[in-house]
Design a protein around this motif. Structure first.
Motif, short mmCIF file in Angstrom:
data_model
loop_
_atom_site.label_atom_id
_atom_site.label_comp_id
_atom_site.label_asym_id
_atom_site.label_seq_id
_atom_site.Cartn_x
_atom_site.Cartn_y
_atom_site.Cartn_z
N ILE A 1 0.84 -1.21 0.00
CA ILE A 1 0.00 0.00 0.00
C ILE A 1 0.87 1.25 0.00
N GLY B 1 0.57 3.78 -2.96
CA GLY B 1 0.13 5.13 -2.61
C GLY B 1 1.13 6.20 -3.02
N TRP C 1 -11.64 1.27 -3.40
CA TRP C 1 -11.29 1.36 -1.99
C TRP C 1 -9.79 1.54 -1.78
N LEU C 2 -8.98 1.32 -2.82
CA LEU C 2 -7.54 1.45 -2.71
C LEU C 2 -7.01 2.72 -3.38
N ILE D 1 -5.89 6.38 -3.81
CA ILE D 1 -5.28 7.32 -2.87
C ILE D 1 -5.16 8.66 -3.59
N ASP E 1 -5.21 10.12 2.70
CA ASP E 1 -5.76 8.82 2.28
C ASP E 1 -4.73 7.71 2.54
N LYS F 1 -5.17 4.59 5.19
CA LYS F 1 -5.13 3.18 4.79
C LYS F 1 -4.04 2.43 5.56
N SER G 1 -5.09 1.89 9.20
CA SER G 1 -6.06 0.80 9.32
C SER G 1 -5.37 -0.56 9.32
#
Length: 160
Positions: A75, A79, A94-95, A97, A102, A106, A109
């Motif tokens: 990620i 990102g 949902w992925l 950025i 953002d 992510k 989380s």
């Protein structure tokens, strides 16, 4: 001229992207190898007992921990690439950025889940000594702080 230097310097982020991706790949491969070793050990030992089950569950949790860590690196690579190099890369919604918040959200989380898995591994290893309580409280405080951090970001974005 300075504008061109600054514009071109964003390509330096490629170093971080490549290294994060390589870290993700390395940890994923290691997790896959660990999975194979765990399965081979299960069949070679053939021990079916509560101790064997506890060892198997602990090994599986450690493998999940590796894959979650690989996800953090992936990620991060994705990102940073989207933010600095090219945001046209095809990823699930949902992925996506769009800004550094953002990416931080992510990553935060995934870190919360990672910490939970680490604590679960410790809980399975636990043999009744009281040392697990401070460890659990520490993880709970970090998760609470990260959750507060995430909720603050969401409230600022929604105008609350």
């Amino acid at each position: 001229m300075f504008h061109r230097i600054l514009t071109g310097s964003r390509q330096l982020v490629l170093i971080s992207v490549i290294c994060s991706f390589l870290a993700s790949l390395t940890v994923s491969i290691y997790g896959a190898l660990q999975t194979v070793v765990t399965i081979l050990h299960l069949f070679s030992e053939g021990e079916v007992s509560s101790k064997g089950a506890k060892t198997l569950v602990l090994s599986c949790i450690e493998i999940i921990d590796l894959f979650l860590l690989a996800t953090v690196f992936y990620i991060t690579a994705l990102g940073l690439y989207e933010l600095f190099i090219d945001d046209r890369i095809k990823v699930p919604e949902w992925l996506e950025i769009h800004d550094i918040d953002d990416l931080k959200g992510k990553l935060t989380s995934v870190v919360v889940v990672l910490l939970s898995v680490v604590f679960l591994g410790q809980a399975i290893r636990w043999e009744g000594n009281p040392n697990i309580l401070p460890f659990g409280v520490s993880i709970a405080l970090v998760i609470a702080a990260l959750t507060y951090f995430l909720s603050g970001k969401k409230n600022r974005k929604s105008g609350l």
